[in-house]
Design a protein around this motif. Structure first.
Motif, PDB file in Angstrom:
ATOM      1  N   LYS A 203       0.894  -1.253   0.023  1.00  0.00           N
ATOM      2  CA  LYS A 203      -0.077   0.104  -0.031  1.00  0.00           C
ATOM      3  C   LYS A 203       0.904   1.403  -0.161  1.00  0.00           C
ATOM      4  N   LYS A 204       1.830   1.259   0.924  1.00  0.00           N
ATOM      5  CA  LYS A 204       2.900   2.564   0.866  1.00  0.00           C
ATOM      6  C   LYS A 204       3.736   2.795  -0.434  1.00  0.00           C
ATOM      7  N   HIS A 205       3.905   1.436  -1.144  1.00  0.00           N
ATOM      8  CA  HIS A 205       4.477   1.551  -2.371  1.00  0.00           C
ATOM      9  C   HIS A 205       3.557   2.027  -3.241  1.00  0.00           C
TER      10      HIS A 205
ATOM     11  N   ALA B 230       3.920   5.617  -5.691  1.00  0.00           N
ATOM     12  CA  ALA B 230       3.887   5.703  -7.147  1.00  0.00           C
ATOM     13  C   ALA B 230       2.817   6.515  -7.449  1.00  0.00           C
ATOM     14  N   ALA B 231       1.680   6.659  -6.751  1.00  0.00           N
ATOM     15  CA  ALA B 231       0.637   7.343  -7.351  1.00  0.00           C
ATOM     16  C   ALA B 231       0.930   8.989  -7.090  1.00  0.00           C
ATOM     17  N   GLU B 232       1.661   9.274  -6.029  1.00  0.00           N
ATOM     18  CA  GLU B 232       2.331  10.636  -5.652  1.00  0.00           C
ATOM     19  C   GLU B 232       3.144  11.003  -6.691  1.00  0.00           C
ATOM     20  N   LEU B 233       4.120  10.248  -6.987  1.00  0.00           N
ATOM     21  CA  LEU B 233       5.030  10.436  -8.102  1.00  0.00           C
ATOM     22  C   LEU B 233       4.487  10.742  -9.321  1.00  0.00           C
ATOM     23  N   PHE B 234       3.473  10.024  -9.814  1.00  0.00           N
ATOM     24  CA  PHE B 234       2.965  10.094 -11.125  1.00  0.00           C
ATOM     25  C   PHE B 234       2.072  11.054 -11.310  1.00  0.00           C
ATOM     26  N   THR B 235       1.117  11.060  -9.969  1.00  0.00           N
ATOM     27  CA  THR B 235      -0.046  12.028 -10.518  1.00  0.00           C
ATOM     28  C   THR B 235      -0.032  13.380  -9.637  1.00  0.00           C
ATOM     29  N   GLY B 236       0.977  13.309  -8.600  1.00  0.00           N
ATOM     30  CA  GLY B 236       0.857  14.494  -7.614  1.00  0.00           C
ATOM     31  C   GLY B 236      -0.053  14.450  -6.585  1.00  0.00           C
TER      32      GLY B 236
END
Length: 64
Positions: free
Chosen positions: A50-52, A56-62
């Motif tokens: 879940k953390k990973h 990833a969501a933060e990295l790609f979508t902000g």
């Protein structure tokens, strides 16, 4: 594995759904302890995934 092949025992020595009436109290307590440890291990792995995923969501979508 084909449908007609017998299920292999798990590495922990028990199979989900297996009859328990022939087991001693000590065997049941041992299995319970083993399964509680496995549940903790599964929860920890799920939390890491879940953390990973959130990273990833933060990295790609902000977004998180």
């Amino acid at each position: 594995m084909d449908w007609d092949e017998p299920k292999a025992k798990s590495a922990s020595g028990h199979t989900v759904g297996e009859p328990l009436d022939k087991l001693s109290k000590e065997e049941l307590e041992g299995r319970l302890k083993s399964l509680e440890g496995e549940i903790a291990r599964l929860k920890a792995e799920l939390e890491q995934k879940k953390k990973h995923e959130a990273a990833a969501a933060e990295l790609f979508t902000g977004k998180s």
